[in-house]
Design a protein around this motif. Structure first.
Motif, PDB file in Angstrom:
ATOM      1  N   LEU A 291       0.853  -1.194   0.000  1.00 28.56           N
ATOM      2  CA  LEU A 291       0.000   0.000   0.000  1.00 28.56           C
ATOM      3  C   LEU A 291       0.882   1.236   0.000  1.00 28.56           C
ATOM      4  O   LEU A 291       1.846   1.323   0.764  1.00 28.56           O
ATOM      5  N   ARG A 292       0.524   2.188  -0.833  1.00 20.92           N
ATOM      6  CA  ARG A 292       1.192   3.484  -0.890  1.00 20.92           C
ATOM      7  C   ARG A 292       0.115   4.529  -0.644  1.00 20.92           C
ATOM      8  O   ARG A 292      -0.626   4.891  -1.552  1.00 20.92           O
ATOM      9  N   GLY A 293      -0.013   4.908   0.614  1.00 18.64           N
ATOM     10  CA  GLY A 293      -1.114   5.797   0.977  1.00 18.64           C
ATOM     11  C   GLY A 293      -2.419   5.062   0.794  1.00 18.64           C
ATOM     12  O   GLY A 293      -2.611   3.976   1.325  1.00 18.64           O
ATOM     13  N   GLU A 294      -3.308   5.621   0.011  1.00 13.60           N
ATOM     14  CA  GLU A 294      -4.620   5.010  -0.261  1.00 13.60           C
ATOM     15  C   GLU A 294      -4.596   4.118  -1.506  1.00 13.60           C
ATOM     16  O   GLU A 294      -5.614   3.560  -1.884  1.00 13.60           O
ATOM     17  N   ARG A 295      -3.438   4.021  -2.155  1.00 17.41           N
ATOM     18  CA  ARG A 295      -3.350   3.299  -3.421  1.00 17.41           C
ATOM     19  C   ARG A 295      -2.678   1.945  -3.251  1.00 17.41           C
ATOM     20  O   ARG A 295      -1.812   1.766  -2.404  1.00 17.41           O
ATOM     21  N   ILE A 296      -3.093   1.002  -4.089  1.00 18.81           N
ATOM     22  CA  ILE A 296      -2.499  -0.332  -4.117  1.00 18.81           C
ATOM     23  C   ILE A 296      -1.394  -0.327  -5.166  1.00 18.81           C
ATOM     24  O   ILE A 296      -1.630   0.024  -6.327  1.00 18.81           O
ATOM     25  N   ARG A 297      -0.199  -0.717  -4.745  1.00 22.61           N
ATOM     26  CA  ARG A 297       0.916  -0.824  -5.695  1.00 22.61           C
ATOM     27  C   ARG A 297       1.242  -2.297  -5.915  1.00 22.61           C
ATOM     28  O   ARG A 297       1.528  -3.019  -4.963  1.00 22.61           O
ATOM     29  N   VAL A 298       1.149  -2.717  -7.160  1.00 18.17           N
ATOM     30  CA  VAL A 298       1.529  -4.082  -7.512  1.00 18.17           C
ATOM     31  C   VAL A 298       3.053  -4.122  -7.576  1.00 18.17           C
ATOM     32  O   VAL A 298       3.673  -3.404  -8.358  1.00 18.17           O
ATOM     33  N   VAL A 299       3.639  -4.948  -6.715  1.00 23.73           N
ATOM     34  CA  VAL A 299       5.094  -5.093  -6.675  1.00 23.73           C
ATOM     35  C   VAL A 299       5.539  -6.045  -7.777  1.00 23.73           C
ATOM     36  O   VAL A 299       6.501  -5.782  -8.493  1.00 23.73           O
ATOM     37  N   THR A 300       4.816  -7.160  -7.908  1.00 20.58           N
ATOM     38  CA  THR A 300       5.104  -8.133  -8.959  1.00 20.58           C
ATOM     39  C   THR A 300       3.882  -9.010  -9.174  1.00 20.58           C
ATOM     40  O   THR A 300       2.966  -9.039  -8.348  1.00 20.58           O
ATOM     41  N   ALA A 301       3.879  -9.716 -10.278  1.00 23.48           N
ATOM     42  CA  ALA A 301       2.808 -10.665 -10.604  1.00 23.48           C
ATOM     43  C   ALA A 301       3.411 -11.734 -11.506  1.00 23.48           C
ATOM     44  O   ALA A 301       4.242 -11.426 -12.368  1.00 23.48           O
ATOM     45  N   PHE A 302       2.986 -12.980 -11.289  1.00 25.22           N
ATOM     46  CA  PHE A 302       3.609 -14.090 -12.020  1.00 25.22           C
ATOM     47  C   PHE A 302       2.747 -15.336 -11.908  1.00 25.22           C
ATOM     48  O   PHE A 302       1.776 -15.364 -11.143  1.00 25.22           O
ATOM     49  N   GLU A 303       3.130 -16.368 -12.651  1.00 28.27           N
ATOM     50  CA  GLU A 303       2.454 -17.663 -12.555  1.00 28.27           C
ATOM     51  C   GLU A 303       2.751 -18.251 -11.177  1.00 28.27           C
ATOM     52  O   GLU A 303       3.913 -18.292 -10.772  1.00 28.27           O
ATOM     53  N   PRO A 304       1.743 -18.720 -10.457  1.00 31.74           N
ATOM     54  CA  PRO A 304       1.993 -19.284  -9.127  1.00 31.74           C
ATOM     55  C   PRO A 304       2.630 -20.674  -9.222  1.00 31.74           C
ATOM     56  O   PRO A 304       2.596 -21.319 -10.271  1.00 31.74           O
ATOM     57  N   THR A 305       3.183 -21.117  -8.103  1.00 34.70           N
ATOM     58  CA  THR A 305       3.679 -22.487  -8.036  1.00 34.70           C
ATOM     59  C   THR A 305       2.492 -23.431  -8.172  1.00 34.70           C
ATOM     60  O   THR A 305       1.339 -23.040  -7.956  1.00 34.70           O
ATOM     61  N   LYS A 306       2.755 -24.681  -8.491  1.00 35.40           N
ATOM     62  CA  LYS A 306       1.675 -25.668  -8.586  1.00 35.40           C
ATOM     63  C   LYS A 306       0.919 -25.764  -7.270  1.00 35.40           C
ATOM     64  O   LYS A 306      -0.312 -25.864  -7.257  1.00 35.40           O
ATOM     65  N   ARG A 307       1.644 -25.738  -6.154  1.00 32.49           N
ATOM     66  CA  ARG A 307       1.011 -25.839  -4.835  1.00 32.49           C
ATOM     67  C   ARG A 307       0.085 -24.646  -4.580  1.00 32.49           C
ATOM     68  O   ARG A 307      -1.042 -24.813  -4.114  1.00 32.49           O
ATOM     69  N   ASP A 308       0.556 -23.433  -4.886  1.00 34.06           N
ATOM     70  CA  ASP A 308      -0.273 -22.250  -4.659  1.00 34.06           C
ATOM     71  C   ASP A 308      -1.475 -22.218  -5.599  1.00 34.06           C
ATOM     72  O   ASP A 308      -2.568 -21.811  -5.209  1.00 34.06           O
ATOM     73  N   LYS A 309      -1.287 -22.676  -6.831  1.00 38.20           N
ATOM     74  CA  LYS A 309      -2.413 -22.741  -7.768  1.00 38.20           C
ATOM     75  C   LYS A 309      -3.453 -23.741  -7.270  1.00 38.20           C
ATOM     76  O   LYS A 309      -4.660 -23.462  -7.291  1.00 38.20           O
ATOM     77  N   LEU A 310      -3.000 -24.890  -6.791  1.00 36.73           N
ATOM     78  CA  LEU A 310      -3.911 -25.893  -6.258  1.00 36.73           C
ATOM     79  C   LEU A 310      -4.659 -25.345  -5.042  1.00 36.73           C
ATOM     80  O   LEU A 310      -5.872 -25.544  -4.905  1.00 36.73           O
ATOM     81  N   SER A 311      -3.953 -24.632  -4.176  1.00 39.98           N
ATOM     82  CA  SER A 311      -4.600 -24.020  -3.004  1.00 39.98           C
ATOM     83  C   SER A 311      -5.703 -23.070  -3.442  1.00 39.98           C
ATOM     84  O   SER A 311      -6.793 -23.060  -2.875  1.00 39.98           O
ATOM     85  N   TYR A 312      -5.433 -22.275  -4.473  1.00 43.84           N
ATOM     86  CA  TYR A 312      -6.453 -21.355  -4.970  1.00 43.84           C
ATOM     87  C   TYR A 312      -7.646 -22.112  -5.543  1.00 43.84           C
ATOM     88  O   TYR A 312      -8.803 -21.766  -5.275  1.00 43.84           O
ATOM     89  N   LEU A 313      -7.390 -23.134  -6.344  1.00 33.69           N
ATOM     90  CA  LEU A 313      -8.484 -23.889  -6.959  1.00 33.69           C
ATOM     91  C   LEU A 313      -9.351 -24.568  -5.900  1.00 33.69           C
ATOM     92  O   LEU A 313     -10.573 -24.644  -6.043  1.00 33.69           O
TER      93      LEU A 313
END
Length: 95
Positions: A66-88
């Motif tokens: 967070l930068r004040g009231e704004r959301i700053r995306v630091v990075t974005a990428f394909e998740p690991t298989k484990r994290d993708k499975l957790s999301y699904l």
């Protein structure tokens, strides 16, 4: 309430290196993502990690701060298989 994002050339270029657009990253945060956790990173900046799905069905992991009231995306990428499975699994439980 309107959600505002903090984009500049640096973070736009960084997510592009991972073949992610700013719009995709925003879709994750504004959707129904799974929060993976909170981390106090370098220089004491708080960061949160989320995994979610774009309207096109692409599953991505997005790290924000967070930068004040704004959301700053630091990075974005394909998740690991484990994290993708957790999301699904999270998504299936919510349906």
């Amino acid at each position: 309430m309107t959600t505002s994002f903090d984009w500049d050339r640096a973070n736009i270029n960084h997510v592009a290196e991972h073949n992610v657009t700013p719009e995709e990253a925003e879709e994750i945060i504004l959707g129904d993502p799974l929060e993976l956790g909170f981390d106090m990173s370098i220089l004491g900046e708080d960061r949160w990690s989320y995994v979610g799905e774009t309207v096109q069905g692409r599953v991505l992991q997005v790290i924000i701060t967070l930068r004040g009231e704004r959301i700053r995306v630091v990075t974005a990428f394909e998740p690991t298989k484990r994290d993708k499975l957790s999301y699904l699994e999270y998504k299936a439980e919510r349906q």
